[in-house]
Design a protein around this motif. Structure first.
Motif, PDB file in Angstrom:
ATOM      1  N   SER A  50      23.121  -0.153  19.767  1.00  0.00           N
ATOM      2  CA  SER A  50      24.570  -0.392  19.775  1.00  0.00           C
ATOM      3  C   SER A  50      24.969  -1.201  21.017  1.00  0.00           C
ATOM      4  N   LYS A  51      26.242  -1.595  21.046  1.00  0.00           N
ATOM      5  CA  LYS A  51      26.784  -2.282  22.221  1.00  0.00           C
ATOM      6  C   LYS A  51      27.653  -1.337  23.052  1.00  0.00           C
ATOM      7  N   ALA A  52      27.571  -0.052  22.746  1.00  0.00           N
ATOM      8  CA  ALA A  52      28.366   0.941  23.483  1.00  0.00           C
ATOM      9  C   ALA A  52      28.073   0.847  24.978  1.00  0.00           C
ATOM     10  N   LYS A  53      29.101   1.085  25.779  1.00  0.00           N
ATOM     11  CA  LYS A  53      28.939   1.001  27.230  1.00  0.00           C
ATOM     12  C   LYS A  53      28.632   2.377  27.811  1.00  0.00           C
ATOM     13  N   VAL A  54      27.633   2.395  28.678  1.00  0.00           N
ATOM     14  CA  VAL A  54      27.218   3.647  29.303  1.00  0.00           C
ATOM     15  C   VAL A  54      27.358   3.559  30.810  1.00  0.00           C
ATOM     16  N   MET A  55      27.962   4.600  31.396  1.00  0.00           N
ATOM     17  CA  MET A  55      27.990   4.742  32.853  1.00  0.00           C
ATOM     18  C   MET A  55      27.104   5.929  33.201  1.00  0.00           C
ATOM     19  N   TYR A  56      26.078   5.678  33.998  1.00  0.00           N
ATOM     20  CA  TYR A  56      25.168   6.752  34.401  1.00  0.00           C
ATOM     21  C   TYR A  56      25.410   7.057  35.875  1.00  0.00           C
ATOM     22  N   LEU A  57      25.812   8.304  36.139  1.00  0.00           N
ATOM     23  CA  LEU A  57      26.176   8.717  37.489  1.00  0.00           C
ATOM     24  C   LEU A  57      25.055   9.538  38.111  1.00  0.00           C
ATOM     25  N   ILE A  58      24.581   9.090  39.289  1.00  0.00           N
ATOM     26  CA  ILE A  58      23.549   9.852  39.993  1.00  0.00           C
ATOM     27  C   ILE A  58      24.106  10.370  41.325  1.00  0.00           C
ATOM     28  N   ARG A  59      23.434  11.386  41.845  1.00  0.00           N
ATOM     29  CA  ARG A  59      23.847  12.006  43.106  1.00  0.00           C
ATOM     30  C   ARG A  59      22.588  12.500  43.810  1.00  0.00           C
ATOM     31  N   ASN A  60      22.631  12.556  45.125  1.00  0.00           N
ATOM     32  CA  ASN A  60      21.495  13.091  45.872  1.00  0.00           C
ATOM     33  C   ASN A  60      21.038  14.410  45.239  1.00  0.00           C
ATOM     34  N   PRO A  61      19.790  14.456  44.750  1.00  0.00           N
ATOM     35  CA  PRO A  61      19.356  15.663  44.028  1.00  0.00           C
ATOM     36  C   PRO A  61      19.339  16.918  44.884  1.00  0.00           C
ATOM     37  N   ARG A  62      19.292  16.759  46.197  1.00  0.00           N
ATOM     38  CA  ARG A  62      19.361  17.943  47.073  1.00  0.00           C
ATOM     39  C   ARG A  62      20.742  18.595  46.947  1.00  0.00           C
ATOM     40  N   ASP A  63      21.785  17.744  46.917  1.00  0.00           N
ATOM     41  CA  ASP A  63      23.147  18.265  46.721  1.00  0.00           C
ATOM     42  C   ASP A  63      23.338  18.772  45.295  1.00  0.00           C
ATOM     43  N   VAL A  64      22.698  18.105  44.341  1.00  0.00           N
ATOM     44  CA  VAL A  64      22.745  18.562  42.942  1.00  0.00           C
ATOM     45  C   VAL A  64      22.171  19.974  42.855  1.00  0.00           C
ATOM     46  N   LEU A  65      21.055  20.189  43.537  1.00  0.00           N
ATOM     47  CA  LEU A  65      20.397  21.502  43.532  1.00  0.00           C
ATOM     48  C   LEU A  65      21.327  22.575  44.101  1.00  0.00           C
ATOM     49  N   VAL A  66      21.886  22.322  45.271  1.00  0.00           N
ATOM     50  CA  VAL A  66      22.761  23.324  45.916  1.00  0.00           C
ATOM     51  C   VAL A  66      24.009  23.578  45.068  1.00  0.00           C
ATOM     52  N   SER A  67      24.617  22.505  44.580  1.00  0.00           N
ATOM     53  CA  SER A  67      25.805  22.642  43.741  1.00  0.00           C
ATOM     54  C   SER A  67      25.470  23.412  42.462  1.00  0.00           C
ATOM     55  N   GLY A  68      24.320  23.108  41.883  1.00  0.00           N
ATOM     56  CA  GLY A  68      23.872  23.800  40.670  1.00  0.00           C
ATOM     57  C   GLY A  68      23.673  25.278  40.901  1.00  0.00           C
ATOM     58  N   TYR A  69      23.072  25.615  42.032  1.00  0.00           N
ATOM     59  CA  TYR A  69      22.857  27.028  42.349  1.00  0.00           C
ATOM     60  C   TYR A  69      24.177  27.791  42.400  1.00  0.00           C
ATOM     61  N   PHE A  70      25.145  27.264  43.135  1.00  0.00           N
ATOM     62  CA  PHE A  70      26.424  27.968  43.282  1.00  0.00           C
ATOM     63  C   PHE A  70      27.211  27.995  41.965  1.00  0.00           C
ATOM     64  N   PHE A  71      26.935  27.049  41.105  1.00  0.00           N
ATOM     65  CA  PHE A  71      27.638  26.996  39.812  1.00  0.00           C
ATOM     66  C   PHE A  71      26.981  27.909  38.783  1.00  0.00           C
ATOM     67  N   TRP A  72      25.673  27.712  38.571  1.00  0.00           N
ATOM     68  CA  TRP A  72      24.998  28.429  37.485  1.00  0.00           C
ATOM     69  C   TRP A  72      24.897  29.925  37.724  1.00  0.00           C
ATOM     70  N   HIS A  73      24.740  30.345  38.977  1.00  0.00           N
ATOM     71  CA  HIS A  73      24.493  31.784  39.165  1.00  0.00           C
ATOM     72  C   HIS A  73      25.738  32.628  38.912  1.00  0.00           C
ATOM     73  N   LYS A  74      26.874  31.953  38.634  1.00  0.00           N
ATOM     74  CA  LYS A  74      28.090  32.700  38.288  1.00  0.00           C
ATOM     75  C   LYS A  74      28.390  32.629  36.798  1.00  0.00           C
ATOM     76  N   LYS A  75      27.516  31.982  36.052  1.00  0.00           N
ATOM     77  CA  LYS A  75      27.820  31.781  34.642  1.00  0.00           C
ATOM     78  C   LYS A  75      26.898  32.578  33.748  1.00  0.00           C
ATOM     79  N   LYS A  76      27.348  32.769  32.519  1.00  0.00           N
ATOM     80  CA  LYS A  76      26.523  33.484  31.554  1.00  0.00           C
ATOM     81  C   LYS A  76      25.624  32.536  30.769  1.00  0.00           C
ATOM     82  N   ILE A  77      25.703  31.222  31.047  1.00  0.00           N
ATOM     83  CA  ILE A  77      24.946  30.308  30.198  1.00  0.00           C
ATOM     84  C   ILE A  77      23.576  29.963  30.772  1.00  0.00           C
ATOM     85  N   ASP A  78      23.157  30.679  31.788  1.00  0.00           N
ATOM     86  CA  ASP A  78      21.830  30.419  32.344  1.00  0.00           C
ATOM     87  C   ASP A  78      21.266  31.719  32.883  1.00  0.00           C
ATOM     88  N   LYS A  79      19.938  31.735  33.046  1.00  0.00           N
ATOM     89  CA  LYS A  79      19.332  32.853  33.759  1.00  0.00           C
ATOM     90  C   LYS A  79      19.852  32.776  35.183  1.00  0.00           C
TER      91      LYS A  79
END
Length: 284
Positions: A111-140
């Motif tokens: 297709s000719k659809a336009k895609v924007m791919y957003l990246i972030r320092n994976p170290r910050d992704v890891l820390v942000s993920g930890y504080f996010f996921w450990h409060k949710k029911k959708i992950d171990k």
């Protein structure tokens, strides 16, 4: 508590994703030429980018972002709850996804659809993920950052390995319909990034409209907008108050990694991301 399903070797959040549905999406969902897709690995600033693009579309007028939930403005391709909305919507659609390259709808690649791919320092992704996921029911729930650190490096987290996700999508980076963005630049120079997105989407903003986009997509304003801060999420999906927008600051990982963890992460990053040109990752 774990509520993950596995499909194509990738752990996915079972509370919003179904295995049979992902299979159907991958093979049969039609991405249209006029669609715009926001893609990212979780906790990379996805909702911030959605908010920014929505405001660009309305030339800075905040009415839409203040009256319609963010997941209705840019529905998630892999969420079954979005499907009917997506297929019945006429005209250009704004879509969002965390799906890895090999599970993404096949129709996109011709297709000719336009895609924007957003990246972030994976170290910050890891820390942000930890504080996010450990409060949710959708992950171990990881008992500690140390546990989550080990899971992250092995790819045993929601949506799998950051390294594999990023490497695969970056194979598209030379294509005209693909725009690579990074969280750090959005934070450091949001005005330039908004202009870059406008150029990519063929949009033009007057100076006062650009100022409005900047104002209403700021971290503080988003944090207070109930249509964007996920405070509308039903309580049965979270165990505590869900904090979608926690700090929003690049480099927070330095407050949480030990020296040994920082060294271990560097080693894995160098191995897994070898071969990319210098300067592609602004945090390195």
């Amino acid at each position: 508590m774990s509520d993950l399903i596995s499909f194509g070797g990738i752990p996915l959040p079972g509370i919003v994703v179904e295995k049979e549905f992902i299979e159907k999406i991958c093979d049969k969902f039609m991405i249209r030429d006029e669609d715009t897709v926001i893609l990212s690995y979780p906790k990379s600033g996805t909702n911030w980018l959605i908010e920014t693009v929505c405001l660009i579309q309305t030339k800075g007028n905040p009415k839409w972002i203040q009256s319609v939930p963010i997941w209705d403005r840019s529905p998630w391709i892999e969420y079954k709850a979005s499907y009917q909305k997506l297929i019945s919507k006429e005209g250009p659609r704004l879509l969002t996804s965390h799906l890895p390259f090999h599970l993404f709808p096949k129709s996109f690649f011709s297709s000719k659809a336009k895609v924007m791919y957003l990246i972030r320092n994976p170290r910050d992704v890891l820390v942000s993920g930890y504080f996010f996921w450990h409060k949710k029911k959708i992950d171990k729930n990881p008992e500690s950052l140390t546990t989550y650190f080990e899971w992250f490096l092995k790819g045993n987290v929601v949506y799998g390995s950051w390294f594999e996700h990023t490497r695969a999508w970056l194979s598209m980076r030379e294509k005209d319909n693909f725009l690579l963005l990074n969280y750090e630049d959005m934070k450091q120079d949001p005005k330039s990034i908004i202009k870059k997105i406008c150029d990519f989407l063929g949009k033009k903003l007057e100076p006062d409209e650009l100022d409005m986009v900047l104002k209403y997509s700021s971290f503080q304003v988003m944090k207070e907008n109930k249509m964007s801060n996920f405070s509308l999420i039903p309580e049965n999906m979270v165990t505590h108050n869900l904090v979608l927008l926690r700090k929003g600051m690049p480099g927070d990982w330095k407050n949480h990694f030990t020296v040994a963890q920082a060294e271990a992460f560097d080693k894995v990053f160098q191995e897994k991301m070898a071969g990319f040109p210098p300067g592609l990752f602004p945090w390195e």
